[in-house]
Design a protein around this motif. Structure first.
Motif, PDB file in Angstrom:
ATOM      1  N   ASN A  89     -62.388  24.615  49.403  1.00 29.96           N
ATOM      2  CA  ASN A  89     -63.338  23.500  49.369  1.00 29.96           C
ATOM      3  C   ASN A  89     -63.228  22.600  50.593  1.00 29.96           C
ATOM      4  N   ASP A  90     -62.236  22.847  51.438  1.00 31.43           N
ATOM      5  CA  ASP A  90     -62.023  22.043  52.637  1.00 31.43           C
ATOM      6  C   ASP A  90     -62.692  22.704  53.840  1.00 31.43           C
ATOM      7  N   THR A  91     -62.772  21.955  54.921  1.00 32.61           N
ATOM      8  CA  THR A  91     -63.279  22.507  56.179  1.00 32.61           C
ATOM      9  C   THR A  91     -62.309  23.571  56.673  1.00 32.61           C
TER      10      THR A  91
ATOM     11  N   SER B 253     -69.483  23.449  51.794  1.00 34.70           N
ATOM     12  CA  SER B 253     -69.288  22.919  50.452  1.00 34.70           C
ATOM     13  C   SER B 253     -69.995  23.741  49.380  1.00 34.70           C
TER      14      SER B 253
END
Length: 303
Positions: free
Chosen positions: A210-212, A216
């Protein structure tokens, strides 16, 4: 020749077994040990037993009675015939005595034999044989189930071996029916540590995806033509990845097979901008594969 009948002696005489009953490697010594069934006997010097076994050291320090009788509540007894009767079968007793006496150890064929030997080692408090078994279970040629190795290591406080075994358990689903009996044999603390490891890998990967640099999964605009695009293919692939690592926390089926063959992966790599004049690939397949593999590699590997 005249047969003379003698009156029974009032003094109890010591029973002397047939020398053929003795194990060929254990035919000398001042102490006779009998395994379960008494098929064969083992003679060992009491000094050796006292030096290598806390149990026998304590036993020989007690006052000995020549007329003592076996006690059904004890695993070892010293009756009037001078033989100590043990609960272990002849193979397990031979394994144990070989290690206690510094003799070569025959191959342990099954984990059942190993578990029986460990019970004897623990019962008779023999640190030397225990250290030998500790080395044995870590040899590549000895095939022991990871959960059994983990249980043994936790039971005896072998931290490096427990960490090694916990890593091997990542190839298993803790909810599988075949694993449940092995988990039931673990202590509560050992089981909770294992559950934490498996769960931390799933939740760690979920958070990382879910992070860079990962998108998203929400709607966005194409950076090339500003058209409206939907990242639903990535959402579906991400969901599939989490489901798979929950079943097999090791993650190899994700990075080695899944991201190449899953329908969700194929749909993701083929996703393009819906504008006909643009048709830009929404995802960089090679870079995404590299980052996901890197994420899996950085997950916790041991308890």
């Amino acid at each position: 020749m005249q047969i003379v009948k003698r009156a029974p002696s009032q003094e109890m005489t010591e029973y002397k077994p047939d020398p053929l009953l003795y194990h060929p490697l254990f035919s000398e010594g001042d102490t006779v040990l009998s395994p379960k069934g008494g098929e064969i006997l083992f003679r060992v010097y009491s000094h050796t037993l006292k030096m290598t076994s806390g149990f026998f050291r304590s036993m020989f320090s007690l006052p000995q009675s020549a007329s003592s009788s076996p006690s059904s509540s004890n695993s070892t007894s010293s009756p009037s015939n001078g033989i100590f009767y043990l609960e272990e079968d002849k193979d397990i007793l031979e394994y144990l005595l070989r290690m206690m006496c510094g003799l070569s150890l025959p191959t342990i064929e099954t984990t059942e034999q190993l578990e029986a030997l460990l019970e004897a080692v623990e019962k008779y408090d023999t640190p030397g044989p225990l250290s030998i078994i500790r080395l044995l279970v870590m040899t590549p040629s000895f095939n022991i189930h990871p959960f059994k190795l983990y249980g043994v290591a936790c039971r005896f406080g072998w931290e490096p071996e427990a960490k090694h075994a916990s890593t091997q358990t990542l190839a298993y689903n803790l909810l599988d029916a075949e694993v449940r009996p092995l988990l039931q044999r673990l202590s509560t603390d050992s089981l909770l540590k294992l559950l934490d490891l498996h769960r931390s890998r799933r939740e760690g990967l979920r958070q990382r995806l879910n992070d860079t640099p990962f998108v998203s999964g929400a709607t966005a605009t194409c950076i090339n033509c500003s058209s409206h695009i939907d990242y639903h293919t990535w959402r579906e692939l991400k969901y599939k990845i989490i489901l798979e690592i929950d079943v097999r926390p090791l993650g190899d089926t994700v990075v080695d097979v899944g991201l190449r063959d899953w329908p969700e992966a194929t749909a993701c790599w083929n996703a393009k901008c819906p504008l006909a004049n643009c048709s830009r690939n929404l995802y960089d397949k090679n870079e995404t594969l590299r980052v996901i593999r890197d994420c899996v590699e950085k997950l916790p590997k041991t308890i």
